[in-house]
Write a protein that holds these residues in place. Structure first.
Motif, PDB file in Angstrom:
ATOM      1  N   VAL A  90      -0.934  30.759  60.604  1.00 32.58           N
ATOM      2  CA  VAL A  90      -1.552  31.732  61.497  1.00 32.58           C
ATOM      3  C   VAL A  90      -3.044  31.433  61.562  1.00 32.58           C
ATOM      4  O   VAL A  90      -3.721  31.400  60.529  1.00 32.58           O
ATOM      5  N   GLY A  91      -3.551  31.213  62.777  1.00 36.66           N
ATOM      6  CA  GLY A  91      -4.978  30.926  62.917  1.00 36.66           C
ATOM      7  C   GLY A  91      -5.313  29.515  62.472  1.00 36.66           C
ATOM      8  O   GLY A  91      -4.446  28.677  62.211  1.00 36.66           O
ATOM      9  N   GLY A  92      -6.598  29.264  62.359  1.00 37.31           N
ATOM     10  CA  GLY A  92      -7.063  27.944  61.956  1.00 37.31           C
ATOM     11  C   GLY A  92      -7.028  27.769  60.456  1.00 37.31           C
ATOM     12  O   GLY A  92      -6.768  28.696  59.688  1.00 37.31           O
ATOM     13  N   GLY A  93      -7.275  26.533  60.016  1.00 37.88           N
ATOM     14  CA  GLY A  93      -7.276  26.235  58.600  1.00 37.88           C
ATOM     15  C   GLY A  93      -8.530  26.753  57.919  1.00 37.88           C
ATOM     16  O   GLY A  93      -9.561  26.986  58.558  1.00 37.88           O
ATOM     17  N   THR A  94      -8.435  26.965  56.621  1.00 44.21           N
ATOM     18  CA  THR A  94      -9.599  27.409  55.853  1.00 44.21           C
ATOM     19  C   THR A  94     -10.531  26.245  55.530  1.00 44.21           C
ATOM     20  O   THR A  94     -11.604  26.438  54.989  1.00 44.21           O
ATOM     21  N   ARG A  95     -10.076  25.038  55.843  1.00 49.21           N
ATOM     22  CA  ARG A  95     -10.918  23.849  55.698  1.00 49.21           C
ATOM     23  C   ARG A  95     -10.506  22.853  56.767  1.00 49.21           C
ATOM     24  O   ARG A  95      -9.415  22.961  57.357  1.00 49.21           O
ATOM     25  N   SER A  96     -11.333  21.873  57.049  1.00 55.71           N
ATOM     26  CA  SER A  96     -11.040  20.902  58.102  1.00 55.71           C
ATOM     27  C   SER A  96      -9.918  19.959  57.674  1.00 55.71           C
ATOM     28  O   SER A  96      -9.728  19.686  56.490  1.00 55.71           O
ATOM     29  N   GLY A  97      -9.171  19.487  58.666  1.00 61.22           N
ATOM     30  CA  GLY A  97      -8.140  18.491  58.395  1.00 61.22           C
ATOM     31  C   GLY A  97      -6.838  19.019  57.861  1.00 61.22           C
ATOM     32  O   GLY A  97      -5.990  18.232  57.432  1.00 61.22           O
ATOM     33  N   THR A 127      -7.525  27.219  44.461  1.00 63.20           N
ATOM     34  CA  THR A 127      -8.907  26.997  44.015  1.00 63.20           C
ATOM     35  C   THR A 127      -9.323  25.536  44.140  1.00 63.20           C
ATOM     36  O   THR A 127     -10.464  25.192  43.812  1.00 63.20           O
ATOM     37  N   ASP A 128      -8.399  24.690  44.607  1.00 62.45           N
ATOM     38  CA  ASP A 128      -8.704  23.274  44.831  1.00 62.45           C
ATOM     39  C   ASP A 128      -7.979  22.847  46.101  1.00 62.45           C
ATOM     40  O   ASP A 128      -6.843  23.267  46.353  1.00 62.45           O
ATOM     41  N   ASP A 129      -8.608  22.006  46.912  1.00 66.21           N
ATOM     42  CA  ASP A 129      -8.001  21.589  48.178  1.00 66.21           C
ATOM     43  C   ASP A 129      -6.650  20.917  47.973  1.00 66.21           C
ATOM     44  O   ASP A 129      -5.774  20.998  48.840  1.00 66.21           O
ATOM     45  N   LEU A 130      -6.437  20.267  46.831  1.00 67.29           N
ATOM     46  CA  LEU A 130      -5.190  19.555  46.575  1.00 67.29           C
ATOM     47  C   LEU A 130      -4.106  20.451  45.971  1.00 67.29           C
ATOM     48  O   LEU A 130      -2.996  19.985  45.709  1.00 67.29           O
ATOM     49  N   LEU A 131      -4.412  21.733  45.756  1.00 64.17           N
ATOM     50  CA  LEU A 131      -3.438  22.660  45.176  1.00 64.17           C
ATOM     51  C   LEU A 131      -2.853  23.630  46.197  1.00 64.17           C
ATOM     52  O   LEU A 131      -1.995  24.447  45.851  1.00 64.17           O
ATOM     53  N   GLY A 132      -3.321  23.570  47.439  1.00 67.42           N
ATOM     54  CA  GLY A 132      -2.830  24.491  48.456  1.00 67.42           C
ATOM     55  C   GLY A 132      -2.870  23.863  49.831  1.00 67.42           C
ATOM     56  O   GLY A 132      -3.336  22.735  50.015  1.00 67.42           O
ATOM     57  N   GLN A 133      -2.377  24.627  50.818  1.00 71.23           N
ATOM     58  CA  GLN A 133      -2.260  24.108  52.174  1.00 71.23           C
ATOM     59  C   GLN A 133      -3.455  24.468  53.050  1.00 71.23           C
ATOM     60  O   GLN A 133      -3.550  23.986  54.186  1.00 71.23           O
ATOM     61  N   GLY A 134      -4.335  25.337  52.556  1.00 71.32           N
ATOM     62  CA  GLY A 134      -5.520  25.674  53.330  1.00 71.32           C
ATOM     63  C   GLY A 134      -5.227  26.437  54.604  1.00 71.32           C
ATOM     64  O   GLY A 134      -5.959  26.306  55.595  1.00 71.32           O
ATOM     65  N   ARG A 135      -4.166  27.218  54.608  1.00 73.83           N
ATOM     66  CA  ARG A 135      -3.757  27.966  55.799  1.00 73.83           C
ATOM     67  C   ARG A 135      -3.273  29.365  55.430  1.00 73.83           C
ATOM     68  O   ARG A 135      -2.660  29.567  54.389  1.00 73.83           O
ATOM     69  N   TRP A 136      -3.546  30.323  56.318  1.00 74.97           N
ATOM     70  CA  TRP A 136      -2.859  31.591  56.277  1.00 74.97           C
ATOM     71  C   TRP A 136      -1.513  31.399  56.966  1.00 74.97           C
ATOM     72  O   TRP A 136      -1.394  30.615  57.915  1.00 74.97           O
ATOM     73  N   GLY A 137      -0.506  32.116  56.517  1.00 69.88           N
ATOM     74  CA  GLY A 137       0.803  31.985  57.137  1.00 69.88           C
ATOM     75  C   GLY A 137       1.582  33.282  57.084  1.00 69.88           C
ATOM     76  O   GLY A 137       1.296  34.171  56.263  1.00 69.88           O
ATOM     77  N   ALA A 138       2.581  33.396  57.954  1.00 66.08           N
ATOM     78  CA  ALA A 138       3.419  34.604  57.986  1.00 66.08           C
ATOM     79  C   ALA A 138       4.761  34.268  58.606  1.00 66.08           C
ATOM     80  O   ALA A 138       4.894  33.277  59.347  1.00 66.08           O
ATOM     81  N   GLY A 139       5.758  35.091  58.314  1.00 64.41           N
ATOM     82  CA  GLY A 139       7.088  34.900  58.878  1.00 64.41           C
ATOM     83  C   GLY A 139       8.074  35.884  58.276  1.00 64.41           C
ATOM     84  O   GLY A 139       7.699  36.760  57.480  1.00 64.41           O
ATOM     85  N   PRO A 140       9.351  35.759  58.618  1.00 59.97           N
ATOM     86  CA  PRO A 140      10.374  36.678  58.103  1.00 59.97           C
ATOM     87  C   PRO A 140      10.970  36.185  56.792  1.00 59.97           C
ATOM     88  O   PRO A 140      10.957  34.988  56.486  1.00 59.97           O
ATOM     89  N   THR A 141      11.514  37.124  56.032  1.00 58.96           N
ATOM     90  CA  THR A 141      12.258  36.795  54.827  1.00 58.96           C
ATOM     91  C   THR A 141      13.475  37.718  54.726  1.00 58.96           C
ATOM     92  O   THR A 141      13.459  38.838  55.259  1.00 58.96           O
ATOM     93  N   ALA A 142      14.528  37.261  54.066  1.00 55.98           N
ATOM     94  CA  ALA A 142      15.742  38.063  53.915  1.00 55.98           C
ATOM     95  C   ALA A 142      16.490  37.629  52.669  1.00 55.98           C
ATOM     96  O   ALA A 142      16.364  36.478  52.213  1.00 55.98           O
TER      97      ALA A 142
END
Length: 299
Positions: A180-187, A144-159
């Motif tokens: 995955v894809g572009g950022g949800t905000r610039s930079g 909910t704040d730009d400084l609390l997250g990475q601003g990206r969707w992501g995916a990968g494997p886990t085990a």
């Protein structure tokens, strides 16, 4: 008189034994059940619905020695897809308060990014008692704040792989997430991160659990390694009929990047357990059971 006293003492002793022995006999299976339940909590893919509320405090962050308090809400829900296999859903939703991380930043409070994992795992241990699970992990930009997250969707494997022998549990959990894809905000920087958590725990007959793990994260995009070591003590108790595991411990940053957390931190919290509805179930039966339990509590 002596004969009367011997008769009275004998009757008293038999009465005490008759009252205490059944209670003591009834405690043994109850303690064993609690210990088994506590041990299941050390297994990330156990057939047990649990909702941990894990609080972490980290300090000495950044040039101003700022701090961060994080409450991780981590529901775990097993769902049977057939008699041999389960899908284990593990969610980590952080609620974060941080302050003084850099000059002029002030305080931020709100949700962080969510990590959602799904493990395909056999219902029964494999050869040698090996327990394992594999599947996808996803990074959801819920901050909910730009400084609390990475601003990206992501995916990968886990085990995850582990073995439980007697009171011991030894294993490791890992994932790797790419953006995955572009950022949800610039930079925003791309995400390319590995998480590795080896763990060991010991559960006593009276449902105490002593655990040690590291939660290493390597940021390949920025060449940053973070290695906090956690030592935690947990105890399974009953609040009414509700099983609850309460835990407290310390964390120490063995390695940390520049401007990352340093020194000692704190971990504490509790886990709600729902063993009655934790056996593998179809999604419909699982949902109905949880709704019925909630309605019963409200009534």
């Amino acid at each position: 008189m002596n004969g009367l006293m011997r008769w009275a003492l004998g009757r008293f002793g038999r009465g005490v034994a008759g009252g205490i022995l059944p209670v003591v006999a009834g405690l043994a299976p109850a303690l064993a059940q609690d210990a088994d339940l506590a041990k299941k909590l050390s297994n990330p893919v156990a057939s047990l619905i649990s909702v941990p509320f894990q609080f972490n405090y980290d300090g000495r962050i950044g040039p101003n020695d700022g701090g961060r308090a994080t409450l991780n809400i981590q529901p775990v829900i097993p769902i049977a897809i057939n008699p041999e296999w389960n899908i284990i859903s593990r969610t980590i939703l952080p609620v974060i308060s941080q302050w003084g991380l850099a000059p002029g930043l002030g305080r931020q409070f709100g949700l962080g990014d969510t990590v959602q994992s799904l493990f395909l795992s056999p219902q029964d241990p494999g050869p040698g008692g090996l327990i394992w699970g594999v599947g996808p992990a996803a990074l959801l930009p819920t901050a909910t704040d730009d400084l609390l997250g990475q601003g990206r969707w992501g995916a990968g494997p886990t085990a995850v792989v582990l073995k439980q022998s007697g009171p011991w549990t030894v294993g490791a959990l890992a994932n790797h997430i790419w953006s995955v894809g572009g950022g949800t905000r610039s930079g925003t920087d791309p995400v390319n991160s590995t998480y590795f958590q080896p763990f060991i725990s010991y559960t006593t007959a009276d449902a105490w659990t002593f655990s040690l793990n590291t939660e290493s994260t390597y940021d390949w995009a920025n060449d940053k390694l973070t290695v906090p070591v956690n030592a935690v003590i947990a105890k399974l108790i009953k609040v009414g009929t509700q099983p609850v595991s309460v835990f407290v411990g310390a964390r120490y940053y063995a390695l940390s990047p520049e401007a990352g957390p340093e020194g000692l931190g704190v971990r504490a919290g509790f886990t709600l357990l729902f063993p009655k509805y934790g056996e593998p179930s179809t999604p419909r039966r699982l949902f109905r059971g949880l709704v019925a339990r909630c309605l019963a509590r409200l009534g």
